[in-house]
Design a protein around this motif. Sequence first.
Motif, PDB file in Angstrom:
ATOM      1  N   ARG A   1      40.422  31.969  52.643  1.00  0.00           N
ATOM      2  CA  ARG A   1      40.427  30.782  51.794  1.00  0.00           C
ATOM      3  C   ARG A   1      39.085  30.603  51.099  1.00  0.00           C
ATOM      4  NH1 ARG A   1      43.460  26.184  55.362  1.00  0.00           N
ATOM      5  NH2 ARG A   1      45.546  27.079  55.197  1.00  0.00           N
ATOM      6  N   GLN A   2      38.007  30.920  51.798  1.00  0.00           N
ATOM      7  CA  GLN A   2      36.688  30.761  51.207  1.00  0.00           C
ATOM      8  C   GLN A   2      36.520  31.670  49.996  1.00  0.00           C
ATOM      9  OE1 GLN A   2      33.846  31.435  54.330  1.00  0.00           O
ATOM     10  NE2 GLN A   2      33.177  29.294  54.256  1.00  0.00           N
ATOM     11  N   LYS A   3      36.966  32.899  50.117  1.00  0.00           N
ATOM     12  CA  LYS A   3      36.843  33.825  49.005  1.00  0.00           C
ATOM     13  C   LYS A   3      37.675  33.344  47.815  1.00  0.00           C
ATOM     14  CE  LYS A   3      35.691  38.144  51.279  1.00  0.00           C
ATOM     15  NZ  LYS A   3      36.115  39.518  51.533  1.00  0.00           N
ATOM     16  N   ARG A   4      38.897  32.891  48.101  1.00  0.00           N
ATOM     17  CA  ARG A   4      39.740  32.386  47.025  1.00  0.00           C
ATOM     18  C   ARG A   4      39.109  31.160  46.367  1.00  0.00           C
ATOM     19  NH1 ARG A   4      44.903  31.377  49.784  1.00  0.00           N
ATOM     20  NH2 ARG A   4      44.314  32.741  51.462  1.00  0.00           N
ATOM     21  N   ARG A   5      38.550  30.274  47.171  1.00  0.00           N
ATOM     22  CA  ARG A   5      37.911  29.071  46.638  1.00  0.00           C
ATOM     23  C   ARG A   5      36.696  29.434  45.774  1.00  0.00           C
ATOM     24  NH1 ARG A   5      37.288  23.840  50.083  1.00  0.00           N
ATOM     25  NH2 ARG A   5      38.784  23.015  48.638  1.00  0.00           N
ATOM     26  N   LYS A   6      35.901  30.412  46.263  1.00  0.00           N
ATOM     27  CA  LYS A   6      34.751  30.856  45.472  1.00  0.00           C
ATOM     28  C   LYS A   6      35.192  31.454  44.152  1.00  0.00           C
ATOM     29  CE  LYS A   6      31.297  31.819  49.011  1.00  0.00           C
ATOM     30  NZ  LYS A   6      30.498  32.856  49.670  1.00  0.00           N
ATOM     31  N   GLU A   7      36.242  32.247  44.181  1.00  0.00           N
ATOM     32  CA  GLU A   7      36.751  32.848  42.953  1.00  0.00           C
ATOM     33  C   GLU A   7      37.272  31.774  42.001  1.00  0.00           C
ATOM     34  OE1 GLU A   7      39.599  35.754  44.059  1.00  0.00           O
ATOM     35  OE2 GLU A   7      38.089  37.196  44.720  1.00  0.00           O
ATOM     36  N   GLN A   8      37.948  30.759  42.541  1.00  0.00           N
ATOM     37  CA  GLN A   8      38.439  29.672  41.699  1.00  0.00           C
ATOM     38  C   GLN A   8      37.277  28.907  41.074  1.00  0.00           C
ATOM     39  OE1 GLN A   8      40.929  27.338  44.248  1.00  0.00           O
ATOM     40  NE2 GLN A   8      42.743  28.616  43.912  1.00  0.00           N
ATOM     41  N   MET A   9      36.245  28.648  41.872  1.00  0.00           N
ATOM     42  CA  MET A   9      35.085  27.927  41.347  1.00  0.00           C
ATOM     43  C   MET A   9      34.380  28.756  40.273  1.00  0.00           C
ATOM     44  SD  MET A   9      33.575  26.159  44.812  1.00  0.00           S
ATOM     45  CE  MET A   9      32.057  25.697  44.042  1.00  0.00           C
ATOM     46  N   LEU A  10      34.280  30.056  40.504  1.00  0.00           N
ATOM     47  CA  LEU A  10      33.653  30.935  39.518  1.00  0.00           C
ATOM     48  C   LEU A  10      34.472  30.978  38.231  1.00  0.00           C
ATOM     49  CD1 LEU A  10      31.412  32.972  38.885  1.00  0.00           C
ATOM     50  CD2 LEU A  10      32.907  34.743  39.813  1.00  0.00           C
ATOM     51  N   SER A  11      35.794  31.074  38.366  1.00  0.00           N
ATOM     52  CA  SER A  11      36.630  31.114  37.164  1.00  0.00           C
ATOM     53  C   SER A  11      36.561  29.781  36.418  1.00  0.00           C
ATOM     54  CB  SER A  11      38.076  31.451  37.523  1.00  0.00           C
ATOM     55  OG  SER A  11      38.653  30.417  38.283  1.00  0.00           O
ATOM     56  N   ARG A  12      36.493  28.670  37.133  1.00  0.00           N
ATOM     57  CA  ARG A  12      36.340  27.368  36.467  1.00  0.00           C
ATOM     58  C   ARG A  12      34.994  27.282  35.766  1.00  0.00           C
ATOM     59  NH1 ARG A  12      38.676  23.327  41.068  1.00  0.00           N
ATOM     60  NH2 ARG A  12      40.879  23.765  40.694  1.00  0.00           N
ATOM     61  N   ALA A  13      33.949  27.746  36.443  1.00  0.00           N
ATOM     62  CA  ALA A  13      32.615  27.712  35.836  1.00  0.00           C
ATOM     63  C   ALA A  13      32.596  28.565  34.567  1.00  0.00           C
ATOM     64  CB  ALA A  13      31.570  28.201  36.831  1.00  0.00           C
ATOM     65  N   LEU A  14      33.197  29.739  34.632  1.00  0.00           N
ATOM     66  CA  LEU A  14      33.255  30.592  33.439  1.00  0.00           C
ATOM     67  C   LEU A  14      34.069  29.938  32.333  1.00  0.00           C
ATOM     68  CD1 LEU A  14      33.683  34.138  34.999  1.00  0.00           C
ATOM     69  CD2 LEU A  14      31.690  33.221  33.818  1.00  0.00           C
TER      70      LEU A  14
ATOM     71  N   TYR B   1      34.455  26.647  31.843  1.00  0.00           N
ATOM     72  CA  TYR B   1      33.653  25.570  31.280  1.00  0.00           C
ATOM     73  C   TYR B   1      32.503  26.115  30.445  1.00  0.00           C
ATOM     74  CZ  TYR B   1      36.206  22.266  34.192  1.00  0.00           C
ATOM     75  OH  TYR B   1      37.180  21.511  34.767  1.00  0.00           O
ATOM     76  N   ALA B   2      31.894  27.198  30.883  1.00  0.00           N
ATOM     77  CA  ALA B   2      30.822  27.814  30.094  1.00  0.00           C
ATOM     78  C   ALA B   2      31.362  28.318  28.760  1.00  0.00           C
ATOM     79  CB  ALA B   2      30.179  28.953  30.883  1.00  0.00           C
ATOM     80  N   THR B   3      32.534  28.921  28.786  1.00  0.00           N
ATOM     81  CA  THR B   3      33.148  29.409  27.551  1.00  0.00           C
ATOM     82  C   THR B   3      33.481  28.247  26.627  1.00  0.00           C
ATOM     83  OG1 THR B   3      34.089  31.266  28.776  1.00  0.00           O
ATOM     84  CG2 THR B   3      35.040  30.780  26.617  1.00  0.00           C
ATOM     85  N   LEU B   4      34.026  27.169  27.183  1.00  0.00           N
ATOM     86  CA  LEU B   4      34.333  25.992  26.365  1.00  0.00           C
ATOM     87  C   LEU B   4      33.061  25.377  25.785  1.00  0.00           C
ATOM     88  CD1 LEU B   4      37.157  24.240  28.410  1.00  0.00           C
ATOM     89  CD2 LEU B   4      37.361  25.421  26.233  1.00  0.00           C
ATOM     90  N   GLY B   5      32.002  25.323  26.589  1.00  0.00           N
ATOM     91  CA  GLY B   5      30.726  24.803  26.095  1.00  0.00           C
ATOM     92  C   GLY B   5      30.169  25.653  24.977  1.00  0.00           C
ATOM     93  N   LEU B   6      30.233  26.966  25.154  1.00  0.00           N
ATOM     94  CA  LEU B   6      29.757  27.877  24.119  1.00  0.00           C
ATOM     95  C   LEU B   6      30.584  27.729  22.846  1.00  0.00           C
ATOM     96  CD1 LEU B   6      27.764  30.170  23.499  1.00  0.00           C
ATOM     97  CD2 LEU B   6      29.517  31.758  24.289  1.00  0.00           C
TER      98      LEU B   6
END
Length: 155
Positions: A55-68, A70-75
């Motif tokens: 679950r931790q790995k999946r959660r980290k991947e989800q957080m990373l994909s969300r961060a990416l 949001y970064a893409t939307l910001g850019l």
Amino acid sequence: MSSYRAGNRAGLAERETWWDNGLPGQEYQPPRQKRPGRRAQNLPPQTKIRPSRSRQKRRKEQMLSRALMYATLGLLALCLFLQVSRYAAIAGRTRHINTLHALIKEADNDRTNLELRLSAREDLQRIREEAFAMGMDYPAEGQVRVVALSGSAAQ
């Protein structure tokens, strides 16, 4: 239980059992055995079963994909803002250029008007008339003087 070990199922079926959820009078059925399945070692390499991710790995991947995301939307928003500001700057410069063109056209019109007025003033007949109106007359014989320059220009 001794009769079950001996293979006598009828004695077990007559008793009430609470652990197998059996009802009185029903025959006891042993739990089904699973069929022997294919092992992961026997599968071809492209269909090997991966171990499930934690679950931790999946959660980290989800957080990373969300961060990416949001970064893409910001850019994207930043690029859009820059594009709109460039268009606004171009529009402002275009207005300034149009204003300068209007000023140049007005200056050309003024120059043309002044040249026309000057050409009207240069007319010799008109100058003679205005001079006579002011009391001027042609010079007399004694009023004309000739000036000679010394040096090579005089010869």
